[in-house]
Design an enzyme around this catalytic site. Structure first.
Site, PDB file in Angstrom:
ATOM      1  N   ARG A 172       0.855  -1.189   0.000  1.00  0.00           N
ATOM      2  CA  ARG A 172       0.000   0.000   0.000  1.00  0.00           C
ATOM      3  C   ARG A 172       0.887   1.234   0.000  1.00  0.00           C
ATOM      4  O   ARG A 172       1.852   1.306   0.764  1.00  0.00           O
ATOM      5  CB  ARG A 172      -0.903  -0.003   1.237  1.00  0.00           C
TER       6      ARG A 172
ATOM      7  N   TYR B  36      -2.867  11.375   7.447  1.00  0.00           N
ATOM      8  CA  TYR B  36      -3.073  10.027   7.928  1.00  0.00           C
ATOM      9  C   TYR B  36      -2.228   9.021   7.121  1.00  0.00           C
ATOM     10  O   TYR B  36      -2.136   9.119   5.907  1.00  0.00           O
ATOM     11  CB  TYR B  36      -4.568   9.663   7.791  1.00  0.00           C
TER      12      TYR B  36
ATOM     13  N   ASP C  95      -5.207   3.893  -0.131  1.00  0.00           N
ATOM     14  CA  ASP C  95      -6.370   4.117   0.731  1.00  0.00           C
ATOM     15  C   ASP C  95      -6.757   5.599   0.690  1.00  0.00           C
ATOM     16  O   ASP C  95      -5.981   6.460   1.104  1.00  0.00           O
ATOM     17  CB  ASP C  95      -5.992   3.702   2.173  1.00  0.00           C
TER      18      ASP C  95
ATOM     19  N   HIS D  93      -9.292   6.838   2.377  1.00  0.00           N
ATOM     20  CA  HIS D  93      -9.799   7.121   3.718  1.00  0.00           C
ATOM     21  C   HIS D  93     -11.044   8.006   3.737  1.00  0.00           C
ATOM     22  O   HIS D  93     -11.121   8.980   4.498  1.00  0.00           O
ATOM     23  CB  HIS D  93      -8.679   7.693   4.599  1.00  0.00           C
TER      24      HIS D  93
ATOM     25  N   GLU E 299      -8.943   2.052  -2.118  1.00  0.00           N
ATOM     26  CA  GLU E 299      -9.773   1.763  -0.936  1.00  0.00           C
ATOM     27  C   GLU E 299     -10.488   3.009  -0.414  1.00  0.00           C
ATOM     28  O   GLU E 299      -9.913   4.095  -0.404  1.00  0.00           O
ATOM     29  CB  GLU E 299      -8.841   1.209   0.150  1.00  0.00           C
TER      30      GLU E 299
ATOM     31  N   GLU F 288     -14.120  -1.302   5.862  1.00  0.00           N
ATOM     32  CA  GLU F 288     -13.491  -1.505   7.179  1.00  0.00           C
ATOM     33  C   GLU F 288     -14.331  -0.926   8.322  1.00  0.00           C
ATOM     34  O   GLU F 288     -14.169  -1.332   9.463  1.00  0.00           O
ATOM     35  CB  GLU F 288     -12.060  -0.947   7.214  1.00  0.00           C
TER      36      GLU F 288
ATOM     37  N   ARG G 109     -13.713  -5.222   2.764  1.00  0.00           N
ATOM     38  CA  ARG G 109     -12.629  -4.826   3.677  1.00  0.00           C
ATOM     39  C   ARG G 109     -12.886  -5.148   5.141  1.00  0.00           C
ATOM     40  O   ARG G 109     -12.073  -4.826   6.008  1.00  0.00           O
ATOM     41  CB  ARG G 109     -12.394  -3.312   3.540  1.00  0.00           C
TER      42      ARG G 109
ATOM     43  N   GLU H 214      -4.534  -7.601   4.692  1.00  0.00           N
ATOM     44  CA  GLU H 214      -3.705  -6.510   5.198  1.00  0.00           C
ATOM     45  C   GLU H 214      -2.932  -7.010   6.424  1.00  0.00           C
ATOM     46  O   GLU H 214      -3.486  -7.694   7.276  1.00  0.00           O
ATOM     47  CB  GLU H 214      -4.595  -5.326   5.600  1.00  0.00           C
TER      48      GLU H 214
ATOM     49  N   TRP I 134     -11.464  12.138   7.736  1.00  0.00           N
ATOM     50  CA  TRP I 134     -10.000  12.028   7.744  1.00  0.00           C
ATOM     51  C   TRP I 134      -9.588  10.710   7.133  1.00  0.00           C
ATOM     52  O   TRP I 134      -8.479  10.395   6.957  1.00  0.00           O
ATOM     53  CB  TRP I 134      -9.441  12.153   9.161  1.00  0.00           C
TER      54      TRP I 134
END
Ligand code: GCO
Ligand code: MG
Length: 412
Positions: free
Chosen positions: A147, A159, A220, A222, A246, A272, A293, A349, A412
């Site tokens: 990643r 992040y 990602d 996010h 992602e 996630e 995820r 992951e 975020w």
């Protein structure tokens, strides 16, 4: 075989973890991960005050019935706190059943469908040089999929990038930090979507140029983009052949992803922060994603996530289970047993826990040549050293959050 104790253990070796330990009248114990990063104590109370008393006397072999009892009898369904608590009970009971059977848990889930699990790690850097070093470091550790997160010119802290890994010289282990920081208030970060959308394709172009076309690369987003921004991003990254992109939108609005699909063939991974099959209903049925995820820990345990993944399999959607350091070694082991058994495994992951965490949780899983395996100990293959855990009391920690230049709070 009746449940005689259900204890909740909170420990903070390198970060906070919440673990449920169920004991039967035969003296068999099982573990379940109930860690909800930044909101840990809510799940502790849910388990200690409302679930543990109900478990005493229940037949530990009745996993599905116990799941349905906890889910339906509460009346208040779904949500991360409820589903993390139910997950912990579910995984602890699977651990017990497999120990009693004398088999590693994946055998009870149908047996191994592969020899090991392809894992991806987190490379990141504020600058291109730092990022390239981080990718090389991950390759040296064996990672075969990576990643890539990067700094954005003009933004101070973002992040998922660097300052995130520490090398523990005394033990020779590398410890991946997650963004949660100990302290009384969340750290504030800054964000500018337009700068990010301009910068990111240049980073992936440089990475592909340096590391070649073969290396599977992930990214990602996010949850930060609107649907049209997400479509733009997915389209602009198409030439760099990502393994997945992602969380490009918050995705509570599942229909938003139709727009992204109309514009791009970049594979998408989401989930996630989802807790149940209902969060996936539209995006699986309409084939708006390519990877699920969810973590075992946040999706009602092995019993429920297996159902989500079986539903996903009908649409050729694969697993990509969440595995940051805020999933404890117990939650990671549960993911590995499930991933080894299901047919539609995609990727796992895997961030590395610190050495103190590995002393609290003794583990049988292995990471060799970029592949994870849960090991062949009976049950999950993870044991918790309660005395060691007691050395590290809970410490308040929060995930960070974002504000735009004008002060507006942003995802975020
Ligand atoms: C990931 C995640 C994590 C989360 C963290 C929140 O893809 O690994 O986005 O980095 O931010 O798990 O608790
Ligand atoms: Mg993520």
């Amino acid at each position: 075989m009746r449940i005689v104790a259900a204890d909740v253990i909170v420990t903070s070796p390198n970060r906070n973890f919440v673990t449920l330990k169920i004991t039967t009248d035969d003296g068999v114990t099982g573990l379940g991960d109930a860690t909800l990063n930044g909101r840990e104590l809510a799940v502790v109370s849910y388990l200690r005050d409302h679930v543990a008393p109900l478990l005493i006397g229940i037949d530990a072999h009745r996993i599905e019935d116990t799941w349905q009892f906890l889910y339906r009898s509460a009346y208040w369904r779904r949500g991360p706190v409820t589903m993390a608590a139910i997950a912990a009970v579910d995984v602890a009971l699977w651990d017990i059943k497999a120990k009693v059977a004398g088999m590693p848990l994946y055998q009870l889930l149908g047996g191994a469908s592969r020899t090991g699990l392809l894992a991806y790690g987190h490379a990141s850097g504020k600058t291109q040089d730092e990022l390239f070093d981080s990718i090389r470091e991950h390759q040296e550790q064996g990672y075969k999929a990576i990643r890539v997160q990067t700094g954005v010119p003009g933004l101070k802290s973002i992040y998922g990038i660097a300052s995130n890994a520490t090398f523990e010289a005394n033990t020779g282990t590398r410890y991946d930090h997650e963004p949660a920081q100990r302290g009384a208030r969340p750290a504030e970060e800054d964000w500018d979507t337009r700068s990010y959308l301009r910068h990111l394709p240049t980073v992936f172009e440089a990475v592909r140029h340096e590391f070649g076309p073969e290396l599977p690369l992930l990214h990602d987003g996010h949850h930060r983009m609107t649907p049209i921004q997400a479509a733009k991003l997915a389209k602009s990254l198409e030439p760099y052949d990502l393994f997945w992109l992602e969380d490009i939108t918050p995705a509570e609005n599942q229909e938003a992803l139709r727009l992204v699909r109309q514009h791009s063939t970049t594979p998408l991974a989401i989930g996630e922060i989802f807790n149940t099959v209902w969060d996936y209903q539209t995006i699986i049925r309409e084939q708006l994603i390519d990877y699920v995820r969810s973590a075992v820990t946040h999706t009602g345990g092995i019993s429920h996530l297996k159902k989500v993944l079986e539903y996903a399999a009908q649409y050729q959607i694969k697993s990509g289970m969440h595995g940051p350091t805020d999933i404890s070694p117990v939650g990671m082991a549960a993911a590995m047993h499930l991933g080894l058994a299901i047919h539609n495994f995609g990727i796992q992951e895997y961030m590395q826990h610190g050495s103190r965490t590995n002393e609290v949780f003794q583990q049988s899983f292995t990471f060799t040549d970029g592949m994870l395996h849960p090991g062949d100990n009976p049950g999950l293959g993870v044991e918790l050293d309660v005395d060691e855990a007691g050395k590290y009391p809970y410490e308040q920690a929060y995930l960070p959050y974002n504000r735009l230049a004008d002060g507006t709070v942003h995802d975020w």
